[in-house]
Enzyme design. Structure first.
Site, PDB file in Angstrom:
ATOM      1  N   ASP A 100       1.758  -0.792  -1.628  1.00  0.00           N
ATOM      2  CA  ASP A 100       0.856  -0.220  -2.624  1.00  0.00           C
ATOM      3  C   ASP A 100       0.074  -1.290  -3.370  1.00  0.00           C
ATOM      4  O   ASP A 100       0.645  -2.056  -4.140  1.00  0.00           O
ATOM      5  CB  ASP A 100       1.683   0.597  -3.620  1.00  0.00           C
ATOM      6  CG  ASP A 100       0.840   1.282  -4.669  1.00  0.00           C
ATOM      7  OD1 ASP A 100      -0.365   1.466  -4.447  1.00  0.00           O
ATOM      8  OD2 ASP A 100       1.384   1.648  -5.726  1.00  0.00           O
ATOM      9  N   ASP A 324      -7.602   1.146  -3.255  1.00  0.00           N
ATOM     10  CA  ASP A 324      -6.188   1.514  -3.375  1.00  0.00           C
ATOM     11  C   ASP A 324      -5.624   1.922  -2.017  1.00  0.00           C
ATOM     12  O   ASP A 324      -6.097   2.886  -1.409  1.00  0.00           O
ATOM     13  CB  ASP A 324      -6.029   2.664  -4.377  1.00  0.00           C
ATOM     14  CG  ASP A 324      -4.572   3.037  -4.599  1.00  0.00           C
ATOM     15  OD1 ASP A 324      -3.707   2.156  -4.468  1.00  0.00           O
ATOM     16  OD2 ASP A 324      -4.306   4.208  -4.891  1.00  0.00           O
TER      17      ASP A 324
END
Length: 448
Positions: A100, A324
Site C-alpha cells: 500500500d 495510490d
C-alpha cells in the site's frame, strides 16, 4: 479465473566499496493477487469508498488538529489488490500483507500466546517465538512516530514500558498494539538470505471493525506501508539504496498472469531516457501521500474545458491528486468527472447498457464486437509530462459482453482525486524521494 500467483521483486543494489566488493542482487518475495477484478462491481466500489473514507479521515484529522504527535496516515482498509509475503522474526515467520503506497506503517497481527500449537501457521506473528522481537520503550523518541493512546502514561522508571499505538479509522475500525523492532529476512536471487535488523513495525494485539477484520481485507495479516513517511518499508530500506523505489503492476485478469514487481533502489531495468517525470506535490498537512499535479485532460487529443482549480490543493490541504496502489478504481473531482463522462458518451459508438446495479455511469454492450475500440484519454501533468494509459486501463469488463468506464466521481469538497491501480497497470512508476519526482514509462514493465 482462479487465484493467481504473481511475483514481487525487490531489487536492492549493494554499492561497492574499497573494502568489500559485492554483486548486485535481487530480493524476491511472492506477491499474491487473491481475486480478479471485479468479483462484483458493487463490492469493489464499496471497498474503494471505504478506503477513501479512511484516507480522507487521516488527512482531515491532520488539518484540524494541532497535536504534536503524528496521527495515523490512512492505513489500508482492505481494498488493495496486491499482497506480499513478508518474513519477520528469528526464526522467520511468513505473513501476508497488503502492499500500500497510501500508508506508512508496516503492521501485522500479533499474538502473545505462550503455547501456540493451536495457532494456524501464518495467522499471526508469534512475538514470543522470535529471539529478535523488541518493543520500543514509550520514552524512545521513535515512539512519537506513531499515534499513542490517550490516558496511557509512560512510566520512565519501569524497565518494560512498551510504546503503545492506536490507529482509528473513519468507519470505527481500530488497531492497537506495540510499536516494535524486528529482523526481516528476504531471499536474494543468489539463493542467500539477507537480513535487515531493527526494522520498525506495529505489532497489533487488537483489531476491530470491518476495514481490517472483514472480508474486504481478504485474509491478510496486516499492511505493508510504502508511503512517503519515515516508518514505511520504502523509507526504511530505501535509505540504504538511493531513497527511491519503482513498481510495475501488470493486468491480473490475464491468463497466464504476467509478473508484477517492486524495485527498491536503482535498477538497470528502469531506463531514465525512457522515463517521463512529474514533480511530487507537497501537501503541508500530510507527509504520507504521493501527490501529482494534473493540469488538463485530453480525449482523442482534444483538451477538455475543466477549470484548473478543480485539481488544486487549497490552503487547508484539501483537493489534489494522489497516486495510490491500494485503491482499485480511479476517483476524480466531480466537475472533471462529469465533463469526461459527457465526452466519452459523445464519442463512443457502441450501444449503452443502462444497469444501475453495475455502479458505473457509462457501460456499453460489446457483444459481437471482437475488438471494441474506445477513445484515448490522457492526463497532462506538471513538468510537461503526459500520462496516456491504454483504454483497457479505464474501460473494463464488468459483466458478459459489457464494458464500463472505470471512473467514479468525488463530490466531497475536502476530498482528493485518486489514480487507482487499474489506471497504473502496464507502466513502470518510479518514486524518487531525493529528487521529489515520479517517473513513468511503458518500457520495461513486462520484464521479469
Amino acid at each position: 479465473m482462479g487465484r493467481a500467483l504473481l511475483y514481487l521483486i525487490f531489487s536492492l543494489f549493494f554499492l561497492s566499496s574499497a573494502a568489500n566488493h559485492r554483486k548486485v542482487e535481487y530480493l524476491k518475495l511472492p506477491l499474491l493477487h487473491k481475486d480478479t477484478f471485479p468479483p462484483n462491481p458493487s463490492q469493489s466500489l464499496s471497498s474503494d469508498l471505504r478506503r477513501l473514507n479512511t484516507l480522507y479521515s487521516s488527512l482531515n484529522h491532520r488539518s484540524i488538529r494541532s497535536a504534536k504527535l503524528p496521527l495515523t496516515s490512512g492505513a489500508s482498509s482492505g481494498s488493495g489488490q496486491y499482497f506480499v509475503d513478508l518474513k519477520l522474526g528469528t526464526p522467520p515467520q511468513r505473513l501476508l500483507l497488503v502492499a500500500d503506497t497510501g500508508s506508512d506503517l508496516v503492521w501485522v497481527t500479533c499474538s502473545a500466546c505462550r503455547n501456540c500449537s493451536s495457532r494456524r501457521r501464518g495467522s499471526a506473528f508469534l512475538a514470543r517465538h522470535s529471539s529478535t522481537y523488541f518493543p520500543f520503550h514509550c520514552y524512545d523518541k521513535k515512539c512519537r512516530l506513531v499515534p499513542n493512546p490517550r490516558g496511557v502514561a509512560c512510566n520512565l522508571t519501569r524497565q518494560h514500558s512498551p510504546c503503545r499505538y492506536v490507529y482509528s479509522y473513519s468507519d470505527e475500525s481500530e488497531t492497537r498494539g506495540f510499536f516494535s523492532t524486528e529482523t526481516t529476512t528476504l531471499n536474494a536471487s543468489s539463493g542467500s538470505a539477507v537480513k535487515f535488523k531493527k526494522f520498525a513495525f506495529g505489532c497489533s494485539f487488537e483489531a476491530t471493525g470491518p476495514s481490517i477484520t472483514g472480508p474486504s481485507f481478504n485474509g491478510a495479516q496486516g499492511v505493508m506501508g510504502l508511503g512517503r513517511g519515515s516508518i514505511s518499508l520504502a523509507s526504511q530500506l530505501g535509505r540504504r539504496f538511493g531513497n527511491k523505489f519503482s513498481y510495475c503492476l501488470m493486468d491480473y485478469t490475464l491468463s497466464p498472469t504476467p509478473t508484477s514487481y517492486l524495485l527498491i533502489g536503482r535498477s538497470a531495468q528502469v531506463n531514465d531516457s525512457k522515463m517521463s517525470y512529474t514533480p511530487m506535490i507537497n501537501n503541508p498537512f500530510t507527509s504520507t501521500f504521493y501527490y501529482i499535479g494534473i493540469e488538463s485532460v485530453y480525449i482523442e487529443h482534444v483538451k477538455l474545458q475543466i477549470n484548473p482549480s478543480v485539481w488544486a490543493i487549497d490552503e487547508l490541504g484539501n483537493g489534489g491528486t494522489v497516486m495510490d496502489s491500494g485503491t482499485t478504481l480511479t476517483f476524480l473531482a466531480e466537475p472533471a468527472y462529469r465533463r469526461i463522462v459527457r465526452e466519452f458518451k459523445r464519442l463512443v459508438r457502441l450501444p449503452e447498457v443502462n444497469d444501475p446495479t453495475l455502479g458505473f455511469d457509462l457501460c456499453v454492450n460489446v457483444s459481437g464486437v471482437s475488438r471494441p475500440s474506445f477513445p484515448k484519454m490522457s492526463f497532462k501533468l506538471s513538468g510537461d509530462s503526459v500520462l496516456s494509459p491504454p483504454p483497457g486501463n479505464y474501460f473494463i469488463d464488468t459483466a458478459e459482453d459489457v464494458k464500463c468506464l472505470a471512473l467514479q466521481p468525488l463530490a466531497a469538497p475536502s476530498g482528493f482525486s485518486v489514480i487507482g491501480n487499474l489506471m497504473q497497470q502496464g507502466f513502470v512508476f518510479e518514486f524518487d524521494r531525493d529528487r521529489s519526482r515520479i517517473g513513468f514509462t511503458r518500457h520495461g514493465c513486462g520484464l521479469p
